[in-house]
Design a protein around this motif. Sequence first.
Motif, PDB file in Angstrom:
ATOM      1  N   ILE A 133      -8.414   3.108  13.465  1.00 42.27           N
ATOM      2  CA  ILE A 133      -8.724   2.616  11.931  1.00 42.27           C
ATOM      3  C   ILE A 133      -7.811   3.322  10.762  1.00 42.27           C
ATOM      4  O   ILE A 133      -7.655   4.561  11.194  1.00 42.27           O
ATOM      5  N   GLY A 134      -7.306   2.628  10.004  1.00 48.57           N
ATOM      6  CA  GLY A 134      -6.622   3.440   9.013  1.00 48.57           C
ATOM      7  C   GLY A 134      -7.688   4.050   7.898  1.00 48.57           C
ATOM      8  O   GLY A 134      -8.712   3.626   7.944  1.00 48.57           O
ATOM      9  N   SER A 135      -7.075   5.054   7.118  1.00 45.92           N
ATOM     10  CA  SER A 135      -8.067   5.629   6.013  1.00 45.92           C
ATOM     11  C   SER A 135      -8.386   4.501   4.937  1.00 45.92           C
ATOM     12  O   SER A 135      -9.308   4.544   4.495  1.00 45.92           O
ATOM     13  N   ASP A 136      -7.501   3.478   4.946  1.00 45.62           N
ATOM     14  CA  ASP A 136      -7.841   2.285   4.153  1.00 45.62           C
ATOM     15  C   ASP A 136      -8.635   1.304   4.659  1.00 45.62           C
ATOM     16  O   ASP A 136      -8.759   0.184   4.267  1.00 45.62           O
ATOM     17  N   GLY A 137      -9.170   1.494   6.077  1.00 43.51           N
ATOM     18  CA  GLY A 137     -10.054   0.520   6.638  1.00 43.51           C
ATOM     19  C   GLY A 137      -9.075  -0.504   7.547  1.00 43.51           C
ATOM     20  O   GLY A 137      -9.687  -1.686   7.963  1.00 43.51           O
ATOM     21  N   HIS A 138      -7.867  -0.335   7.570  1.00 37.42           N
ATOM     22  CA  HIS A 138      -7.039  -1.454   8.392  1.00 37.42           C
ATOM     23  C   HIS A 138      -7.441  -1.371   9.688  1.00 37.42           C
ATOM     24  O   HIS A 138      -7.517  -0.139  10.223  1.00 37.42           O
ATOM     25  N   ILE A 139      -7.065  -2.235  10.550  1.00 34.78           N
ATOM     26  CA  ILE A 139      -7.039  -2.522  12.081  1.00 34.78           C
ATOM     27  C   ILE A 139      -5.866  -2.955  12.212  1.00 34.78           C
ATOM     28  O   ILE A 139      -5.279  -3.809  11.652  1.00 34.78           O
ATOM     29  N   ALA A 140      -5.093  -2.409  13.361  1.00 29.75           N
ATOM     30  CA  ALA A 140      -3.647  -2.853  13.726  1.00 29.75           C
ATOM     31  C   ALA A 140      -3.116  -2.342  12.069  1.00 29.75           C
ATOM     32  O   ALA A 140      -3.450  -1.634  11.354  1.00 29.75           O
ATOM     33  N   PHE A 141      -2.071  -3.555  11.523  1.00 28.24           N
ATOM     34  CA  PHE A 141      -1.444  -3.330  10.355  1.00 28.24           C
ATOM     35  C   PHE A 141      -2.093  -4.346   9.397  1.00 28.24           C
ATOM     36  O   PHE A 141      -1.385  -4.807   8.588  1.00 28.24           O
ATOM     37  N   ASN A 142      -3.273  -4.615   9.654  1.00 23.53           N
ATOM     38  CA  ASN A 142      -3.916  -5.721   8.545  1.00 23.53           C
ATOM     39  C   ASN A 142      -4.578  -4.824   7.502  1.00 23.53           C
ATOM     40  O   ASN A 142      -5.676  -4.469   7.490  1.00 23.53           O
ATOM     41  N   GLU A 143      -3.638  -4.835   6.437  1.00 26.23           N
ATOM     42  CA  GLU A 143      -4.033  -4.025   5.530  1.00 26.23           C
ATOM     43  C   GLU A 143      -4.992  -4.812   4.641  1.00 26.23           C
ATOM     44  O   GLU A 143      -5.245  -5.860   4.832  1.00 26.23           O
ATOM     45  N   PRO A 144      -5.611  -3.919   3.585  1.00 26.47           N
ATOM     46  CA  PRO A 144      -6.510  -4.529   2.737  1.00 26.47           C
ATOM     47  C   PRO A 144      -6.176  -5.969   2.068  1.00 26.47           C
ATOM     48  O   PRO A 144      -4.889  -5.936   1.476  1.00 26.47           O
ATOM     49  N   SER A 145      -6.981  -6.811   1.918  1.00 26.78           N
ATOM     50  CA  SER A 145      -6.660  -8.186   1.536  1.00 26.78           C
ATOM     51  C   SER A 145      -6.185  -9.148   2.566  1.00 26.78           C
ATOM     52  O   SER A 145      -5.669 -10.247   2.414  1.00 26.78           O
ATOM     53  N   SER A 146      -5.703  -8.740   3.902  1.00 29.38           N
ATOM     54  CA  SER A 146      -5.239  -9.493   4.878  1.00 29.38           C
ATOM     55  C   SER A 146      -6.482 -10.546   5.322  1.00 29.38           C
ATOM     56  O   SER A 146      -7.716  -9.983   5.284  1.00 29.38           O
ATOM     57  N   GLN A 160      -0.585   3.619   1.087  1.00 35.35           N
ATOM     58  CA  GLN A 160      -1.741   4.599   1.730  1.00 35.35           C
ATOM     59  C   GLN A 160      -1.348   4.771   3.427  1.00 35.35           C
ATOM     60  O   GLN A 160      -1.261   5.924   3.574  1.00 35.35           O
ATOM     61  N   THR A 161      -0.914   3.508   3.817  1.00 35.09           N
ATOM     62  CA  THR A 161      -0.444   3.774   5.410  1.00 35.09           C
ATOM     63  C   THR A 161       0.867   4.411   5.146  1.00 35.09           C
ATOM     64  O   THR A 161       1.090   5.316   6.251  1.00 35.09           O
ATOM     65  N   ILE A 162       1.807   4.129   4.435  1.00 32.41           N
ATOM     66  CA  ILE A 162       3.233   4.876   4.497  1.00 32.41           C
ATOM     67  C   ILE A 162       2.997   6.211   4.341  1.00 32.41           C
ATOM     68  O   ILE A 162       3.577   7.151   4.930  1.00 32.41           O
ATOM     69  N   ASP A 163       2.153   6.550   3.250  1.00 33.32           N
ATOM     70  CA  ASP A 163       1.614   8.008   3.040  1.00 33.32           C
ATOM     71  C   ASP A 163       1.253   8.588   4.576  1.00 33.32           C
ATOM     72  O   ASP A 163       1.460   9.937   4.679  1.00 33.32           O
ATOM     73  N   ASP A 164       0.049   7.986   4.976  1.00 30.65           N
ATOM     74  CA  ASP A 164      -0.618   8.535   6.053  1.00 30.65           C
ATOM     75  C   ASP A 164       0.466   8.689   7.305  1.00 30.65           C
ATOM     76  O   ASP A 164       0.214   9.639   8.039  1.00 30.65           O
ATOM     77  N   ASN A 165       1.314   7.839   7.342  1.00 30.54           N
ATOM     78  CA  ASN A 165       2.237   7.946   8.707  1.00 30.54           C
ATOM     79  C   ASN A 165       3.511   8.639   8.398  1.00 30.54           C
ATOM     80  O   ASN A 165       4.339   8.925   9.305  1.00 30.54           O
ATOM     81  N   ALA A 166       3.741   8.979   7.280  1.00 31.94           N
ATOM     82  CA  ALA A 166       4.987   9.984   6.802  1.00 31.94           C
ATOM     83  C   ALA A 166       4.826  11.099   7.562  1.00 31.94           C
ATOM     84  O   ALA A 166       6.187  11.708   7.756  1.00 31.94           O
ATOM     85  N   ARG A 167       4.088  11.837   8.063  1.00 34.10           N
ATOM     86  CA  ARG A 167       3.868  12.899   8.702  1.00 34.10           C
ATOM     87  C   ARG A 167       4.530  12.646  10.131  1.00 34.10           C
ATOM     88  O   ARG A 167       5.135  13.747  10.853  1.00 34.10           O
ATOM     89  N   PHE A 168       4.844  11.422  10.708  1.00 38.57           N
ATOM     90  CA  PHE A 168       5.568  11.606  12.022  1.00 38.57           C
ATOM     91  C   PHE A 168       7.122  11.308  11.652  1.00 38.57           C
ATOM     92  O   PHE A 168       7.861  11.214  12.793  1.00 38.57           O
ATOM     93  N   PHE A 169       7.469  10.982  10.535  1.00 43.24           N
ATOM     94  CA  PHE A 169       9.021  10.886  10.233  1.00 43.24           C
ATOM     95  C   PHE A 169       9.581  12.071   9.390  1.00 43.24           C
ATOM     96  O   PHE A 169       8.663  13.138   8.874  1.00 43.24           O
ATOM     97  N   ASP A 170      10.864  12.459   9.496  1.00 45.22           N
ATOM     98  CA  ASP A 170      11.448  13.471   8.673  1.00 45.22           C
ATOM     99  C   ASP A 170      11.229  13.367   7.158  1.00 45.22           C
ATOM    100  O   ASP A 170      11.036  14.480   6.678  1.00 45.22           O
ATOM    101  N   ALA A 171      11.121  12.051   6.631  1.00 45.19           N
ATOM    102  CA  ALA A 171      11.125  11.952   5.315  1.00 45.19           C
ATOM    103  C   ALA A 171      10.098  10.767   5.039  1.00 45.19           C
ATOM    104  O   ALA A 171      10.263   9.703   5.626  1.00 45.19           O
ATOM    105  N   PRO A 172       9.366  10.604   3.930  1.00 41.00           N
ATOM    106  CA  PRO A 172       8.478   9.522   3.635  1.00 41.00           C
ATOM    107  C   PRO A 172       9.534   8.168   3.656  1.00 41.00           C
ATOM    108  O   PRO A 172       8.871   7.213   3.973  1.00 41.00           O
TER     109      PRO A 172
END
Length: 258
Positions: A133-146, A160-172
């Motif tokens: 689950i994403g911190s925005d409540g998503h399952i898979a990449f079904n973002e809020p309002s899906s 929010q998802t891009i910010d959360d997942n930026a930790r896996f990449f060299d830059a956001p």
Amino acid sequence: MEVIVTQNAQDMSLTAARVVAKVLNTKPNAVLGLATGSTPLGLYQELVRMHQDEGLDFSQVTTFNLDEYVGLTRKHPQSYHYFMYENLFKHINIPKQNIFIPSGTTDNYEAFCQWYEQRIVECGGIDLQILGIGSDGHIAFNEPSSSLGSRTRIKTLAKQTIDDNARFFDAPEQVPIYAITMGVGTILEARRLLLLANGVNKAAAIAATIEGPVTSMITASALQLHRNAMVIVDRDAASQLKMLDYYEWIQAKMPDAP
Ligand code: PGA
């Protein structure tokens, strides 16, 4: 919804692995829906251990992954193809032809999405779908309002998802903006759902999922509509649940339940 509260992330993973192993022992040719991210890593490590030490057999298993970043090749270290091979597939005896992951590099996304949905049906449907689950409540990449009826398609990731997942990449800026993802409607068709969450940054999303209204603003709340959904959380992720005492009471009374 069945809610299992575990002591920590490791217990969460071990409990989830027992659920998966039970499915495979009952139905050796089960179809599993798989998730990526940091949450299921411990589960995959335990499944690998069970395969190596206890002979848990994947030779007849078929898998469908939830999602993939658009634009990342399967060799890209942050692609979900790469993640799945590194963390699970290359350590177990699943035949390569039984592995399905949405393509992030097809030249016809619409046709691919239709094919993916059709392939799930042709394989008999998903027996057990693992979810994070994403911190925005998503399952898979079904973002809020899906739409809660959505099918496999391209989604634009939420900030929010891009910010959360930026930790896996060299830059956001390197985080892809688009993803191909199973829809909420696709996920709800699995026979069983197993959602995992650990850590305090998931506590609000977990409370909204289990105890809030069913809403497309928290797509995980659609699990309330499913007749066979289980949520396994650690104590931190459970910390905002109003009915926590009740879930623990149910767990304690389970062995004697009629
Ligand atoms: P995480 O991601 O497991 O890395 O927290 C979960 C998700 O976004 O679905």
